[in-house]
Design a protein around this motif. Structure first.
Motif, PDB file in Angstrom:
ATOM      1  N   ASP A 135     -17.947   3.746   5.931  1.00 15.38           N
ATOM      2  CA  ASP A 135     -17.654   4.148   7.310  1.00 15.38           C
ATOM      3  C   ASP A 135     -17.431   5.658   7.436  1.00 15.38           C
ATOM      4  OD1 ASP A 135     -17.788   1.497   8.105  1.00 15.38           O
ATOM      5  OD2 ASP A 135     -15.622   1.180   7.931  1.00 15.38           O
ATOM      6  N   GLY A 136     -17.268   6.330   6.290  1.00 15.66           N
ATOM      7  CA  GLY A 136     -17.028   7.773   6.314  1.00 15.66           C
ATOM      8  C   GLY A 136     -15.555   8.139   6.237  1.00 15.66           C
ATOM      9  N   PHE A 137     -14.687   7.171   6.351  1.00 18.51           N
ATOM     10  CA  PHE A 137     -13.240   7.387   6.249  1.00 18.51           C
ATOM     11  C   PHE A 137     -12.562   6.052   5.968  1.00 18.51           C
ATOM     12  CE2 PHE A 137     -13.783   5.938  10.535  1.00 18.51           C
ATOM     13  CZ  PHE A 137     -12.666   5.161  10.794  1.00 18.51           C
ATOM     14  N   THR A 138     -11.316   6.129   5.566  1.00 21.07           N
ATOM     15  CA  THR A 138     -10.486   4.929   5.458  1.00 21.07           C
ATOM     16  C   THR A 138      -9.111   5.273   5.990  1.00 21.07           C
ATOM     17  OG1 THR A 138      -9.953   3.059   4.024  1.00 21.07           O
ATOM     18  CG2 THR A 138      -9.545   5.239   3.127  1.00 21.07           C
ATOM     19  N   ASN A 139      -8.372   4.243   6.357  1.00 22.95           N
ATOM     20  CA  ASN A 139      -7.046   4.446   6.926  1.00 22.95           C
ATOM     21  C   ASN A 139      -5.960   4.395   5.864  1.00 22.95           C
ATOM     22  OD1 ASN A 139      -7.943   4.615   9.646  1.00 22.95           O
ATOM     23  ND2 ASN A 139      -8.133   2.391   9.707  1.00 22.95           N
ATOM     24  N   LEU A 140      -5.065   5.356   5.939  1.00 23.41           N
ATOM     25  CA  LEU A 140      -3.854   5.348   5.120  1.00 23.41           C
ATOM     26  C   LEU A 140      -2.820   4.583   5.934  1.00 23.41           C
ATOM     27  CD1 LEU A 140      -2.436   6.526   2.542  1.00 23.41           C
ATOM     28  CD2 LEU A 140      -1.620   8.362   4.030  1.00 23.41           C
ATOM     29  N   ARG A 141      -2.316   3.503   5.402  1.00 28.43           N
ATOM     30  CA  ARG A 141      -1.411   2.611   6.142  1.00 28.43           C
ATOM     31  C   ARG A 141       0.028   2.738   5.653  1.00 28.43           C
ATOM     32  NH1 ARG A 141      -4.015  -0.335  10.293  1.00 28.43           N
ATOM     33  NH2 ARG A 141      -6.208  -0.520   9.760  1.00 28.43           N
ATOM     34  N   LYS A 142       0.935   2.475   6.574  1.00 31.40           N
ATOM     35  CA  LYS A 142       2.369   2.533   6.254  1.00 31.40           C
ATOM     36  C   LYS A 142       2.775   1.358   5.363  1.00 31.40           C
ATOM     37  CE  LYS A 142       6.864   3.179   8.395  1.00 31.40           C
ATOM     38  NZ  LYS A 142       7.571   3.456   9.652  1.00 31.40           N
ATOM     39  N   GLU A 143       2.196   0.200   5.624  1.00 26.05           N
ATOM     40  CA  GLU A 143       2.497  -1.016   4.857  1.00 26.05           C
ATOM     41  C   GLU A 143       1.207  -1.558   4.242  1.00 26.05           C
ATOM     42  OE1 GLU A 143       5.635  -2.138   4.466  1.00 26.05           O
ATOM     43  OE2 GLU A 143       6.387  -0.528   5.752  1.00 26.05           O
ATOM     44  N   ASN A 145      -1.012  -3.866   4.750  1.00 28.33           N
ATOM     45  CA  ASN A 145      -1.819  -4.789   5.546  1.00 28.33           C
ATOM     46  C   ASN A 145      -2.594  -4.033   6.619  1.00 28.33           C
ATOM     47  OD1 ASN A 145      -0.239  -4.793   8.137  1.00 28.33           O
ATOM     48  ND2 ASN A 145       1.360  -5.579   6.767  1.00 28.33           N
ATOM     49  N   THR A 146      -3.625  -4.672   7.142  1.00 31.85           N
ATOM     50  CA  THR A 146      -4.524  -4.018   8.095  1.00 31.85           C
ATOM     51  C   THR A 146      -3.933  -3.852   9.485  1.00 31.85           C
ATOM     52  OG1 THR A 146      -5.571  -6.139   8.574  1.00 31.85           O
ATOM     53  CG2 THR A 146      -6.640  -4.738   6.921  1.00 31.85           C
ATOM     54  N   SER A 147      -2.844  -4.518   9.772  1.00 31.25           N
ATOM     55  CA  SER A 147      -2.233  -4.352  11.096  1.00 31.25           C
ATOM     56  C   SER A 147      -1.098  -3.321  11.080  1.00 31.25           C
ATOM     57  CB  SER A 147      -1.732  -5.697  11.632  1.00 31.25           C
ATOM     58  OG  SER A 147      -0.791  -6.248  10.735  1.00 31.25           O
ATOM     59  N   ASP A 164       0.503   4.038  -7.460  1.00 30.32           N
ATOM     60  CA  ASP A 164       0.694   2.691  -8.000  1.00 30.32           C
ATOM     61  C   ASP A 164      -0.579   1.897  -7.718  1.00 30.32           C
ATOM     62  OD1 ASP A 164       1.440   0.124  -8.742  1.00 30.32           O
ATOM     63  OD2 ASP A 164       3.305   0.130  -7.593  1.00 30.32           O
ATOM     64  N   ASN A 165      -1.209   1.384  -8.766  1.00 33.48           N
ATOM     65  CA  ASN A 165      -2.462   0.656  -8.613  1.00 33.48           C
ATOM     66  C   ASN A 165      -2.307  -0.837  -8.899  1.00 33.48           C
ATOM     67  OD1 ASN A 165      -2.130   0.808 -11.361  1.00 33.48           O
ATOM     68  ND2 ASN A 165      -4.143   1.625 -11.814  1.00 33.48           N
ATOM     69  N   SER A 166      -1.179  -1.400  -8.515  1.00 34.08           N
ATOM     70  CA  SER A 166      -0.980  -2.836  -8.710  1.00 34.08           C
ATOM     71  C   SER A 166      -1.218  -3.560  -7.380  1.00 34.08           C
ATOM     72  CB  SER A 166       0.423  -3.130  -9.253  1.00 34.08           C
ATOM     73  OG  SER A 166       1.400  -2.603  -8.405  1.00 34.08           O
ATOM     74  N   GLY A 167      -1.768  -4.744  -7.482  1.00 32.81           N
ATOM     75  CA  GLY A 167      -2.064  -5.542  -6.296  1.00 32.81           C
ATOM     76  C   GLY A 167      -3.344  -5.074  -5.619  1.00 32.81           C
ATOM     77  N   ASP A 168      -3.550  -5.561  -4.396  1.00 33.76           N
ATOM     78  CA  ASP A 168      -4.757  -5.225  -3.637  1.00 33.76           C
ATOM     79  C   ASP A 168      -4.609  -3.935  -2.835  1.00 33.76           C
ATOM     80  OD1 ASP A 168      -6.146  -7.430  -4.560  1.00 33.76           O
ATOM     81  OD2 ASP A 168      -5.542  -8.702  -2.889  1.00 33.76           O
ATOM     82  N   TRP A 169      -3.384  -3.596  -2.457  1.00 36.10           N
ATOM     83  CA  TRP A 169      -3.116  -2.374  -1.693  1.00 36.10           C
ATOM     84  C   TRP A 169      -2.439  -1.375  -2.622  1.00 36.10           C
ATOM     85  CZ3 TRP A 169      -4.454  -1.435   3.370  1.00 36.10           C
ATOM     86  CH2 TRP A 169      -4.955  -2.522   4.085  1.00 36.10           C
ATOM     87  N   TRP A 170      -3.066  -0.217  -2.782  1.00 35.51           N
ATOM     88  CA  TRP A 170      -2.556   0.785  -3.710  1.00 35.51           C
ATOM     89  C   TRP A 170      -1.818   1.872  -2.963  1.00 35.51           C
ATOM     90  CZ3 TRP A 170      -7.394   1.648  -7.283  1.00 35.51           C
ATOM     91  CH2 TRP A 170      -7.613   0.478  -8.020  1.00 35.51           C
ATOM     92  N   LEU A 171      -0.687   2.267  -3.531  1.00 35.63           N
ATOM     93  CA  LEU A 171       0.087   3.380  -2.994  1.00 35.63           C
ATOM     94  C   LEU A 171      -0.578   4.670  -3.435  1.00 35.63           C
ATOM     95  CD1 LEU A 171       2.617   4.433  -1.515  1.00 35.63           C
ATOM     96  CD2 LEU A 171       3.832   4.289  -3.711  1.00 35.63           C
ATOM     97  N   VAL A 172      -0.935   5.502  -2.453  1.00 30.91           N
ATOM     98  CA  VAL A 172      -1.623   6.760  -2.753  1.00 30.91           C
ATOM     99  C   VAL A 172      -0.945   7.914  -2.042  1.00 30.91           C
ATOM    100  CG1 VAL A 172      -3.838   5.563  -3.042  1.00 30.91           C
ATOM    101  CG2 VAL A 172      -3.308   6.648  -0.854  1.00 30.91           C
ATOM    102  N   LYS A 179       2.055   9.849   1.912  1.00 30.25           N
ATOM    103  CA  LYS A 179       2.015   8.669   1.052  1.00 30.25           C
ATOM    104  C   LYS A 179       1.837   7.432   1.911  1.00 30.25           C
ATOM    105  CE  LYS A 179       5.039  10.612  -2.474  1.00 30.25           C
ATOM    106  NZ  LYS A 179       6.324  10.490  -3.174  1.00 30.25           N
ATOM    107  N   GLY A 180       1.020   6.512   1.429  1.00 30.30           N
ATOM    108  CA  GLY A 180       0.792   5.265   2.131  1.00 30.30           C
ATOM    109  C   GLY A 180      -0.113   4.377   1.305  1.00 30.30           C
ATOM    110  N   TYR A 181      -0.598   3.319   1.948  1.00 29.76           N
ATOM    111  CA  TYR A 181      -1.375   2.314   1.241  1.00 29.76           C
ATOM    112  C   TYR A 181      -2.838   2.313   1.683  1.00 29.76           C
ATOM    113  CZ  TYR A 181       3.121   0.661  -0.306  1.00 29.76           C
ATOM    114  OH  TYR A 181       4.345   0.590  -0.882  1.00 29.76           O
ATOM    115  N   VAL A 182      -3.712   2.090   0.696  1.00 26.87           N
ATOM    116  CA  VAL A 182      -5.141   1.973   0.919  1.00 26.87           C
ATOM    117  C   VAL A 182      -5.604   0.737   0.148  1.00 26.87           C
ATOM    118  CG1 VAL A 182      -7.399   3.037   0.459  1.00 26.87           C
ATOM    119  CG2 VAL A 182      -5.490   4.456   1.221  1.00 26.87           C
ATOM    120  N   PHE A 183      -6.503  -0.040   0.760  1.00 22.59           N
ATOM    121  CA  PHE A 183      -7.031  -1.200   0.058  1.00 22.59           C
ATOM    122  C   PHE A 183      -7.849  -0.724  -1.142  1.00 22.59           C
ATOM    123  CE2 PHE A 183      -9.491  -5.097  -0.624  1.00 22.59           C
ATOM    124  CZ  PHE A 183      -8.456  -6.017  -0.593  1.00 22.59           C
TER     125      PHE A 183
END
Length: 190
Positions: A135-143, A145-147, A164-172, A179-183
Protein backbone atom coordinates in the motif's frame (compact mmCIF):
# COMPACT_ATOMS: atom_id res chain seq x y z
CA UNK A 1 13.18 -45.47 7.10
CA UNK A 2 13.50 -41.96 8.64
CA UNK A 3 11.61 -40.09 5.93
CA UNK A 4 8.65 -42.47 6.23
CA UNK A 5 8.42 -41.64 9.94
CA UNK A 6 8.86 -37.86 9.77
CA UNK A 7 5.90 -35.80 10.91
CA UNK A 8 3.73 -33.70 8.67
CA UNK A 9 4.51 -29.96 8.75
CA UNK A 10 1.50 -29.28 11.00
CA UNK A 11 2.69 -31.96 13.44
CA UNK A 12 6.33 -30.86 13.62
CA UNK A 13 7.24 -29.44 17.05
CA UNK A 14 9.59 -26.48 16.58
CA UNK A 15 10.94 -27.03 20.11
CA UNK A 16 12.87 -29.98 18.65
CA UNK A 17 15.04 -27.50 16.74
CA UNK A 18 16.77 -26.63 20.02
CA UNK A 19 18.70 -29.91 19.69
CA UNK A 20 20.37 -28.43 16.61
CA UNK A 21 22.02 -25.55 18.47
CA UNK A 22 25.69 -26.17 19.25
CA UNK A 23 27.69 -25.04 22.24
CA UNK A 24 31.32 -25.15 21.13
CA UNK A 25 32.52 -22.47 23.52
CA UNK A 26 32.60 -24.75 26.55
CA UNK A 27 34.95 -27.65 27.16
CA UNK A 28 32.14 -30.04 28.08
CA UNK A 29 30.61 -30.13 24.59
CA UNK A 30 28.72 -33.42 24.47
CA UNK A 31 27.71 -33.38 20.81
CA UNK A 32 28.11 -31.41 17.62
CA UNK A 33 25.39 -31.00 15.02
CA UNK A 34 25.97 -29.79 11.49
CA UNK A 35 24.03 -26.51 11.30
CA UNK A 36 22.85 -27.44 7.81
CA UNK A 37 20.24 -29.56 9.58
CA UNK A 38 18.65 -26.42 11.01
CA UNK A 39 18.26 -25.05 7.48
CA UNK A 40 16.92 -28.41 6.32
CA UNK A 41 14.11 -28.50 8.90
CA UNK A 42 13.21 -24.82 8.47
CA UNK A 43 12.86 -25.44 4.73
CA UNK A 44 11.23 -28.90 4.86
CA UNK A 45 8.58 -27.88 7.38
CA UNK A 46 8.18 -24.30 6.08
CA UNK A 47 8.76 -23.01 9.61
CA UNK A 48 7.77 -19.42 10.23
CA UNK A 49 10.98 -17.97 11.70
CA UNK A 50 8.95 -15.26 13.44
CA UNK A 51 8.07 -18.05 15.88
CA UNK A 52 11.69 -18.83 16.70
CA UNK A 53 12.57 -16.15 19.27
CA UNK A 54 13.46 -18.79 21.86
CA UNK A 55 15.69 -20.59 19.38
CA UNK A 56 17.49 -17.34 18.48
CA UNK A 57 17.97 -16.61 22.18
CA UNK A 58 19.45 -20.08 22.71
CA UNK A 59 21.73 -19.73 19.66
CA UNK A 60 23.04 -16.40 20.97
CA UNK A 61 23.56 -17.71 24.51
CA UNK A 62 25.39 -20.79 23.24
CA UNK A 63 27.36 -18.65 20.77
CA UNK A 64 26.32 -20.75 17.78
CA UNK A 65 27.14 -18.27 15.02
CA UNK A 66 26.01 -20.64 12.25
CA UNK A 67 22.58 -21.07 13.85
CA UNK A 68 22.20 -17.29 14.28
CA UNK A 69 23.20 -16.80 10.65
CA UNK A 70 20.79 -19.52 9.47
CA UNK A 71 17.86 -17.89 11.28
CA UNK A 72 18.73 -14.46 9.89
CA UNK A 73 19.13 -15.86 6.38
CA UNK A 74 15.58 -17.19 6.72
CA UNK A 75 14.25 -13.67 7.41
CA UNK A 76 14.31 -13.68 11.20
CA UNK A 77 13.85 -10.03 12.24
CA UNK A 78 16.41 -9.04 14.87
CA UNK A 79 14.96 -7.13 17.81
CA UNK A 80 16.36 -4.99 20.60
CA UNK A 81 15.84 -7.99 22.89
CA UNK A 82 18.28 -10.03 20.76
CA UNK A 83 20.85 -7.23 21.03
CA UNK A 84 20.42 -7.13 24.81
CA UNK A 85 20.87 -10.90 25.08
CA UNK A 86 24.07 -10.74 23.00
CA UNK A 87 25.40 -7.92 25.17
CA UNK A 88 24.72 -9.98 28.31
CA UNK A 89 26.46 -13.01 26.78
CA UNK A 90 29.48 -10.82 25.93
CA UNK A 91 29.66 -9.61 29.54
CA UNK A 92 29.28 -13.16 30.87
CA UNK A 93 32.04 -14.39 28.57
CA UNK A 94 34.37 -11.65 29.82
CA UNK A 95 33.54 -12.68 33.39
CA UNK A 96 34.27 -16.35 32.58
CA UNK A 97 37.59 -15.41 31.02
CA UNK A 98 38.51 -13.43 34.14
CA UNK A 99 37.47 -16.33 36.41
CA UNK A 100 39.62 -18.72 34.42
CA UNK A 101 42.64 -16.46 34.96
CA UNK A 102 42.17 -16.38 38.73
CA UNK A 103 41.24 -19.97 39.55
CA UNK A 104 42.95 -21.82 36.71
CA UNK A 105 39.82 -23.80 35.78
CA UNK A 106 39.38 -23.60 32.05
CA UNK A 107 35.69 -24.08 31.24
CA UNK A 108 35.29 -21.35 28.64
CA UNK A 109 37.28 -21.82 25.45
CA UNK A 110 38.09 -18.27 24.37
CA UNK A 111 39.37 -19.30 20.94
CA UNK A 112 35.96 -20.88 20.16
CA UNK A 113 33.98 -17.80 21.17
CA UNK A 114 31.84 -16.33 18.40
CA UNK A 115 30.07 -13.65 20.43
CA UNK A 116 31.79 -10.73 18.69
CA UNK A 117 30.80 -12.06 15.26
CA UNK A 118 27.25 -12.65 16.50
CA UNK A 119 27.00 -9.12 17.92
CA UNK A 120 28.26 -7.59 14.65
CA UNK A 121 25.79 -9.60 12.57
CA UNK A 122 22.86 -8.84 14.88
CA UNK A 123 23.58 -5.10 14.86
CA UNK A 124 23.91 -5.04 11.08
CA UNK A 125 20.55 -6.80 10.63
CA UNK A 126 18.81 -4.81 13.39
CA UNK A 127 19.76 -1.56 11.66
CA UNK A 128 18.32 -2.70 8.34
CA UNK A 129 14.77 -3.67 9.42
CA UNK A 130 12.20 -1.70 7.46
CA UNK A 131 8.53 -1.39 6.58
CA UNK A 132 7.38 -3.38 3.57
CA UNK A 133 3.78 -2.78 2.55
CA UNK A 134 2.34 -2.85 -0.99
CA UNK A 135 0.00 0.00 0.00
CA UNK A 136 3.05 2.27 0.31
CA UNK A 137 2.67 2.73 4.07
CA UNK A 138 1.58 0.95 7.21
CA UNK A 139 -0.02 2.20 10.39
CA UNK A 140 1.79 2.44 13.69
CA UNK A 141 -0.86 1.50 16.27
CA UNK A 142 -1.18 2.30 19.95
CA UNK A 143 -2.37 -1.23 20.78
CA UNK A 144 -2.02 -4.68 19.18
CA UNK A 145 -5.10 -4.57 16.94
CA UNK A 146 -6.44 -2.98 13.76
CA UNK A 147 -9.07 -0.91 15.54
CA UNK A 148 -6.50 0.75 17.80
CA UNK A 149 -5.58 4.41 17.47
CA UNK A 150 -3.15 5.19 14.64
CA UNK A 151 -0.10 7.00 16.01
CA UNK A 152 1.67 7.50 12.69
CA UNK A 153 1.73 6.30 9.11
CA UNK A 154 5.12 4.76 8.28
CA UNK A 155 6.17 4.96 4.65
CA UNK A 156 7.20 1.66 3.03
CA UNK A 157 10.98 1.38 2.93
CA UNK A 158 11.48 3.43 6.10
CA UNK A 159 13.78 1.83 8.63
CA UNK A 160 12.37 0.97 12.04
CA UNK A 161 13.76 -0.48 15.24
CA UNK A 162 12.06 -3.64 16.41
CA UNK A 163 11.88 -3.46 20.19
CA UNK A 164 9.97 -6.72 20.71
CA UNK A 165 9.29 -9.30 17.99
CA UNK A 166 7.07 -11.70 19.91
CA UNK A 167 3.54 -12.49 18.80
CA UNK A 168 1.83 -11.18 15.68
CA UNK A 169 2.07 -7.47 16.58
CA UNK A 170 5.61 -6.20 17.05
CA UNK A 171 6.59 -3.24 19.18
CA UNK A 172 8.64 -0.88 17.02
CA UNK A 173 10.15 2.57 17.17
CA UNK A 174 10.14 4.86 14.15
CA UNK A 175 12.98 7.13 13.10
CA UNK A 176 10.92 9.97 14.62
CA UNK A 177 11.08 8.17 17.98
CA UNK A 178 7.43 7.08 18.18
CA UNK A 179 6.75 3.68 19.68
CA UNK A 180 3.81 1.50 18.75
CA UNK A 181 2.72 -1.74 17.17
CA UNK A 182 2.93 -2.98 13.59
CA UNK A 183 1.66 -6.32 12.30
CA UNK A 184 4.68 -8.57 11.70
CA UNK A 185 3.97 -9.15 7.99
CA UNK A 186 4.45 -5.41 7.35
CA UNK A 187 8.09 -5.59 8.42
CA UNK A 188 10.94 -6.82 6.26
CA UNK A 189 13.96 -8.18 8.04
CA UNK A 190 17.20 -6.66 6.79
Amino acid sequence: MYFDETPLPEDFDIKNLSYLINNETFFDLKYYTNSAWLQYFITKYKIDVTLLNDLMSQAIKQEDYNAVKTLINNHYAVSKIDLEISSEVKQESENKIQENKTDGYESYIVSNSKIDEIINLLHKKFNSNKISDPDGFTNLRKEKNTSSEILQKIIAGNKIEILDNSGDWWLVQTKEGKKGYVFKTKIKAG
